[in-house]
Scaffold this active site. Sequence first.
Site, PDB file in Angstrom:
ATOM      1  N   ASP A  95       9.742  -2.704  33.435  1.00 48.71           N
ATOM      2  CA  ASP A  95       9.358  -3.162  32.091  1.00 48.71           C
ATOM      3  C   ASP A  95       9.738  -2.126  31.030  1.00 48.71           C
ATOM      4  OD1 ASP A  95       8.216  -5.438  33.191  1.00 48.71           O
ATOM      5  OD2 ASP A  95       6.234  -4.534  33.359  1.00 48.71           O
ATOM      6  N   HIS A 249       9.929  -4.076  39.866  1.00 50.71           N
ATOM      7  CA  HIS A 249       9.157  -5.200  40.383  1.00 50.71           C
ATOM      8  C   HIS A 249       9.889  -6.508  40.123  1.00 50.71           C
ATOM      9  CE1 HIS A 249       7.755  -4.791  36.193  1.00 50.71           C
ATOM     10  NE2 HIS A 249       7.597  -6.097  36.241  1.00 50.71           N
ATOM     11  N   ARG A 264      -0.955  -9.673  30.617  1.00 57.48           N
ATOM     12  CA  ARG A 264      -0.350  -8.346  30.824  1.00 57.48           C
ATOM     13  C   ARG A 264      -0.533  -7.457  29.602  1.00 57.48           C
ATOM     14  NH1 ARG A 264       6.052  -7.365  31.709  1.00 57.48           N
ATOM     15  NH2 ARG A 264       5.978  -6.452  29.641  1.00 57.48           N
TER      16      ARG A 264
HETATM   17  C1  SIN Z   1       6.355  -9.051  34.947  1.00 64.44           C
HETATM   18  O1  SIN Z   1       7.531  -8.885  35.186  1.00 64.44           O
HETATM   19  O2  SIN Z   1       5.755  -8.320  34.163  1.00 64.44           O
HETATM   20  C2  SIN Z   1       5.601 -10.158  35.624  1.00 64.44           C
HETATM   21  C3  SIN Z   1       5.413  -9.927  37.063  1.00 64.44           C
HETATM   22  C4  SIN Z   1       4.652 -11.013  37.721  1.00 64.44           C
HETATM   23  O3  SIN Z   1       4.265 -11.987  37.064  1.00 64.44           O
HETATM   24  O4  SIN Z   1       4.415 -10.931  38.920  1.00 64.44           O
END
Ligand code: SIN
Length: 278
Positions: A95, A249, A264
């Site tokens: 991110d 991720h 988030r």
């Molecule tokens: C994200 O990339 O911030 C989302 C990850 C997720 O929803 O598992």
Amino acid sequence: MEIRPLTGGLGAEILGADIRRAQDFDAIFEAFVNYSVVVLRGQDCTPEDHLAFARRFGPINVNRFFQPVEGYPEIATVLKEKDQKQAIGEGWHTDHSYDEMPAMGSILHAIEVPPIGGDTLLVSMAAAYEALSPALRIFLDGLTAVHSSRHTFGASVQDSEASVSGRLGNALAATQDARHPVVITHPLSGRRGLYVNPVFTTHIEELYPDESDAILAMLYAHCKQPEFHCRLRWQARDIAIWDNRATWHKAINDYHSHRRLMHRVTVAGVALAAAQAA
Ligand code: SIN
């Protein structure tokens, strides 16, 4: 409080902690530094509690492109409705790597999870780096990569389902280009790790384009090995925080015809330092 490692490489589950209790924070923070991603189960958490927990880590870095939660401009909505095909964050990424001072961490609160699937996969970028040969590590240590938001959030993706549905927007704000070392020294742990990712990194500055493409493709294939991964299996009321300087991720999009809703909050970080000479 009980801390249970999820794999040999990264990730831990924390049981018996409460994100609202100030006295639990030091142990949570220590686990975050040691494991790069921690998940706290069973949190009774309002948006205010989520924001207060994030502020214990540092100031909040408001995401420019995600739809905010109504009434909470600092909280981003990560949503896939039953009839939608595209999930947010399906590609391997870190991110905010397109920012000059990339976000320290992202804190997700699982509001609604599908009955099965919808996990998040993470990679330890330090474990991936340490598994490279010494000669390749020395080669990478001095290099610089460029990261951009333009091709992911800009005008060229305005026809995507995520943009048309309003889950992503503000394409005109996708103007960030940042340079970071290919190998960083982690600001908290001091461990070296790779800091390039398939979604936002455009190229390695010191190399010719075909060399840059080949080296990045080789590093990405290397990082995708399961030995460096952990898998977060979400339960509603979980709170997870991952370190964006230590991980990649990817949201697994395997729950079509079910709804998944996460909130988030992103915590601000610092400029990243290159690996120190050995
Ligand atoms: C994200 O990339 O911030 C989302 C990850 C997720 O929803 O598992």
